[in-house]
Write a protein that holds these residues in place. Structure first.
Motif, mmCIF file in Angstrom:
data_model
loop_
_atom_site.group_PDB
_atom_site.id
_atom_site.type_symbol
_atom_site.label_atom_id
_atom_site.label_comp_id
_atom_site.label_asym_id
_atom_site.label_seq_id
_atom_site.Cartn_x
_atom_site.Cartn_y
_atom_site.Cartn_z
ATOM 1 N N LYS A 2 4.391 -3.165 0.818
ATOM 2 C CA LYS A 2 3.234 -3.201 -0.075
ATOM 3 C C LYS A 2 3.635 -2.529 -1.381
ATOM 4 C CE LYS A 2 -1.547 -1.919 -0.688
ATOM 5 N NZ LYS A 2 -2.763 -1.348 -0.133
ATOM 6 N N THR A 4 1.906 -1.278 -4.976
ATOM 7 C CA THR A 4 0.707 -1.026 -5.766
ATOM 8 C C THR A 4 1.155 -0.632 -7.163
ATOM 9 O OG1 THR A 4 -0.518 -0.267 -3.816
ATOM 10 C CG2 THR A 4 -1.380 0.391 -5.971
ATOM 11 N N CYS A 31 6.101 -9.549 -1.011
ATOM 12 C CA CYS A 31 5.399 -8.300 -0.758
ATOM 13 C C CYS A 31 3.897 -8.517 -0.911
ATOM 14 C CB CYS A 31 5.865 -7.214 -1.741
ATOM 15 S SG CYS A 31 5.464 -7.560 -3.471
ATOM 16 N N LYS A 32 3.161 -7.520 -0.471
ATOM 17 C CA LYS A 32 1.710 -7.507 -0.708
ATOM 18 C C LYS A 32 1.517 -6.691 -1.983
ATOM 19 C CE LYS A 32 -2.704 -6.585 1.366
ATOM 20 N NZ LYS A 32 -3.499 -5.404 1.303
ATOM 21 N N GLU A 34 -0.776 -5.184 -5.149
ATOM 22 C CA GLU A 34 -2.100 -4.734 -5.561
ATOM 23 C C GLU A 34 -1.953 -4.117 -6.952
ATOM 24 O OE1 GLU A 34 -5.504 -1.934 -3.571
ATOM 25 O OE2 GLU A 34 -3.446 -1.208 -3.430
ATOM 26 N N SER A 71 2.597 6.955 0.321
ATOM 27 C CA SER A 71 3.239 6.068 -0.645
ATOM 28 C C SER A 71 4.382 6.769 -1.375
ATOM 29 C CB SER A 71 2.205 5.584 -1.657
ATOM 30 O OG SER A 71 2.805 4.691 -2.562
ATOM 31 N N HIS A 102 5.391 1.417 1.453
ATOM 32 C CA HIS A 102 4.405 1.321 0.372
ATOM 33 C C HIS A 102 4.972 2.005 -0.867
ATOM 34 C CE1 HIS A 102 -0.003 2.118 -1.067
ATOM 35 N NE2 HIS A 102 0.648 1.271 -1.839
#
Length: 159
Positions: A2, A4, A31-32, A34, A71, A102
């Motif tokens: 993930k 961000t 990836c995810k 955000e 994270s 993350h």
């Protein structure tokens, strides 16, 4: 993994929004992603260092609300470590191998990052000694993350 991206201020320009949408779509394979925007503070013309410090602190508090405890935080800073694209890809890959699932990238506002954000950072990253508009930096960061995944994959994109 993930990823961000926490950034100060809202995007207004359509061409930047379009570029971010394109790289977000491309990154969805790897990836995810955000992207979180926090409100920026208006900086008065000829603001004193004390006023600028207070602005960075307020923006920093907003940023830190979104940083997850587990994270790995990479802050974008002019004084950070400069990596070429291959080294950046290796950094992403190595963090994944080390179990960092993350990653949080932080792009500060127009006058930089507050001290508390810098203290929370696990890695200060610089893309250049030059100053870029923080809105444009989002696109540059996304492109480099995408390029990094392509390098890790052994794809020809990065050449």
């Amino acid at each position: 993994m993930k990823i961000t991206i926490i950034t100060v201020g809202k995007l207004k320009e359509k061409y930047l929004k379009d570029a971010i949408a394109e790289y977000s779509k491309r990154l969805s394979k790897y990836c995810k992603l955000e992207i979180l925007e926090v409100a920026d503070e208006k900086t008065p013309d000829a603001a004193s260092e004390n006023v600028e410090r207070q602005i960075r602190q307020k923006e920093g508090e907003r940023i830190l609300r979104y940083v997850k405890e587990d994270s790995y935080v990479l802050t974008l800073e002019i004084g950070g470590k400069m990596l070429d694209s291959v080294e950046f890809a290796e950094k992403i890959e190595k963090l994944g191998v080390q179990g960092k699932s993350h990653l949080t990238f932080i792009i500060g506002g127009s006058i930089g990052l507050g001290e508390e954000v810098r203290k929370r950072s696990d890695y200060a990253l610089s893309f250049s000694k030059m100053t870029f508009p923080h809105q444009l930096m989002r696109v540059i960061l996304l492109e480099q993350i995408y390029r990094g995944y392509r390098i890790i994959e052994g794809a020809p994109y990065h050449k």
